[in-house]
Design a protein around this motif. Structure first.
Motif, short mmCIF file in Angstrom:
data_model
loop_
_atom_site.label_atom_id
_atom_site.label_comp_id
_atom_site.label_asym_id
_atom_site.label_seq_id
_atom_site.Cartn_x
_atom_site.Cartn_y
_atom_site.Cartn_z
N UNK A 25 8.49 -16.43 -3.99
CA UNK A 25 8.74 -16.58 -2.55
C UNK A 25 8.86 -15.20 -1.90
N UNK A 26 8.54 -14.18 -2.65
CA UNK A 26 8.73 -12.82 -2.13
C UNK A 26 7.86 -12.57 -0.90
N UNK A 27 8.38 -11.78 -0.02
CA UNK A 27 7.56 -11.31 1.08
C UNK A 27 6.87 -10.01 0.67
N UNK A 28 5.92 -9.59 1.47
CA UNK A 28 5.15 -8.39 1.16
C UNK A 28 5.11 -7.49 2.39
N UNK A 29 5.17 -6.22 2.16
CA UNK A 29 4.99 -5.24 3.23
C UNK A 29 4.12 -4.12 2.67
N UNK A 30 3.11 -3.75 3.43
CA UNK A 30 2.23 -2.67 2.98
C UNK A 30 2.51 -1.40 3.77
N UNK A 31 2.36 -0.29 3.10
CA UNK A 31 2.47 0.99 3.77
C UNK A 31 1.49 1.96 3.11
N UNK A 32 1.53 3.20 3.52
CA UNK A 32 0.59 4.17 2.95
C UNK A 32 1.03 4.55 1.53
N UNK A 33 0.13 5.15 0.80
CA UNK A 33 0.46 5.65 -0.52
C UNK A 33 1.09 7.04 -0.38
N UNK A 34 2.11 7.36 -1.18
CA UNK A 34 2.71 8.69 -1.06
C UNK A 34 1.70 9.83 -1.24
N UNK A 35 0.66 9.61 -2.03
CA UNK A 35 -0.38 10.65 -2.18
C UNK A 35 -1.11 10.90 -0.87
N UNK A 36 -1.26 9.85 -0.07
CA UNK A 36 -1.92 10.00 1.23
C UNK A 36 -1.06 10.87 2.15
N UNK A 37 0.25 10.75 2.02
CA UNK A 37 1.15 11.61 2.81
C UNK A 37 0.98 13.06 2.34
N UNK A 38 0.93 13.26 1.03
CA UNK A 38 0.76 14.62 0.49
C UNK A 38 -0.56 15.24 0.92
N UNK A 39 -1.57 14.41 1.05
CA UNK A 39 -2.92 14.91 1.38
C UNK A 39 -3.16 15.04 2.88
N UNK A 40 -2.25 14.48 3.68
CA UNK A 40 -2.50 14.42 5.13
C UNK A 40 -2.68 15.83 5.71
N UNK A 41 -3.80 16.03 6.38
CA UNK A 41 -4.09 17.36 6.92
C UNK A 41 -3.81 17.44 8.41
N UNK A 42 -3.60 16.30 9.03
CA UNK A 42 -3.40 16.31 10.49
C UNK A 42 -1.95 16.66 10.82
N UNK A 43 -1.04 15.83 10.34
CA UNK A 43 0.37 16.07 10.63
C UNK A 43 1.18 15.44 9.49
N UNK A 84 11.49 -10.14 -7.17
CA UNK A 84 11.97 -9.34 -6.03
C UNK A 84 11.99 -10.17 -4.75
N UNK A 85 12.77 -9.72 -3.78
CA UNK A 85 12.73 -10.36 -2.46
C UNK A 85 11.53 -9.86 -1.67
N UNK A 86 11.18 -8.60 -1.91
CA UNK A 86 10.11 -7.99 -1.14
C UNK A 86 9.26 -7.09 -2.05
N UNK A 87 7.96 -7.25 -1.93
CA UNK A 87 7.02 -6.39 -2.66
C UNK A 87 6.44 -5.39 -1.65
N UNK A 88 6.61 -4.12 -1.92
CA UNK A 88 6.06 -3.10 -1.03
C UNK A 88 4.80 -2.51 -1.66
N UNK A 89 3.67 -2.73 -1.02
CA UNK A 89 2.40 -2.20 -1.51
C UNK A 89 2.20 -0.80 -0.97
N UNK A 90 2.08 0.16 -1.87
CA UNK A 90 1.88 1.55 -1.47
C UNK A 90 0.38 1.83 -1.51
N UNK A 91 -0.26 1.74 -0.36
CA UNK A 91 -1.69 2.02 -0.29
C UNK A 91 -2.57 0.80 -0.45
N UNK A 92 -3.86 1.02 -0.20
CA UNK A 92 -4.82 -0.09 -0.12
C UNK A 92 -5.06 -0.78 -1.45
#
Ligand code: URA
Ligand code: SF4
Length: 223
Positions: A178-196, A138-146
């Motif tokens: 040579x792929x780059x990496x980008x991290x973001x939250x896990x979709x489960x964390x979005x489902x569980x989010x109680x604040x907003x 891949x050109x980019x690996x997206x890490x979903x969560x920690x």
């Protein structure tokens, strides 16, 4: 049992031939950590070789474990929607997990409750992830969560401070890519989010949009 049979980790289950199909077949028989014992099956990544975007989750959930495919449960449905809302063609995506067997505890006899994989399991399973990155290219690996992020970027990595940034795979990850990496939250964390939850979803989509733009060579998101 021979001495090598006691060496933990997936490495010794890797086939000589590292094409995706061969990797998938070999991973089905992996016993690199304890998780294969209680899970139904290995859930390997899906998508095509050459997919520019590789999404890496934590581990299969209950539905994934039963069906044998990544991201087919509630988190997967949210992810599909977010991919769509980020303007990413699903054909460009290869989706997999840092750990390929479902880790759970049983409640009231039946219900299977997700348990976060430990460092030992993440490290044990990493050879499959590395082999997937090298096979898919891949050109980019997206890490979903920690869990995914720390598997590839090290245990000091924090989603809270490091998300949404285009990074290089560190040499320490030992990936020939040579792929780059980008991290973001896990979709489960979005489902569980109680604040907003809507705000959490928007932030998730923003990160994915950045990822999509990175592989199409655009510096800004296309809405
Ligand atoms: N969560 C993950 O991290 N991966 C899946 O495949 C499903 C849910
Ligand atoms: Fe092998 Fe990974 Fe499953 Fe452990 S979780 S048995 S290392 S495939």
């Amino acid at each position: 049992m021979s001495a090598t049979a006691k060496v933990p980790g997936a490495q010794r289950y890797l086939p000589d031939k590292r094409a995706l199909g061969a990797l998938r077949d070999a991973a089905a028989g992996c016993r690199g950590c304890e998780l294969y014992r209680d899970a139904t099956q290995t859930v390997f990544g899906e998508g095509r070789r050459g997919a520019p975007l590789m999404l890496v989750g934590e581990q299969p959930g209950d539905q994934e474990d039963r069906q044998g495919h990544p991201f087919v449960g509630p988190a997967g449905r949210l992810l599909d929607r977010a991919i769509h809302d980020a303007g990413i063609d699903p054909e460009l995506v290869y989706a997999t997990n840092a750990v390929k067997h479902f880790k759970f505890t049983r409640r009231e006899g039946k219900r299977r409750i997700h348990q976060k994989p430990g460092r030992t399991e993440v490290v044990a399973c990493r050879p499959w992830l590395i082999a997937e990155i090298e096979a898919v290219r891949p050109q980019l690996v997206v890490c979903l969560g920690a869990t995914a992020a720390q598997s590839l970027l090290g245990t000091a990595f924090r989603i809270s401070t490091g998300r949404g940034q285009l990074l290089r795979l560190p040499d320490a990850a030992g990936v020939r890519s040579r792929a780059r990496v980008l991290a973001t939250v896990h979709p489960s964390a979005v489902l569980r989010d109680r604040t907003d939850r809507r705000e959490a979803y928007r932030g998730f989509v923003d990160d994915l949009r950045l990822a999509g733009a990175a592989v199409t060579g655009e510096s800004r998101a296309v809405v």
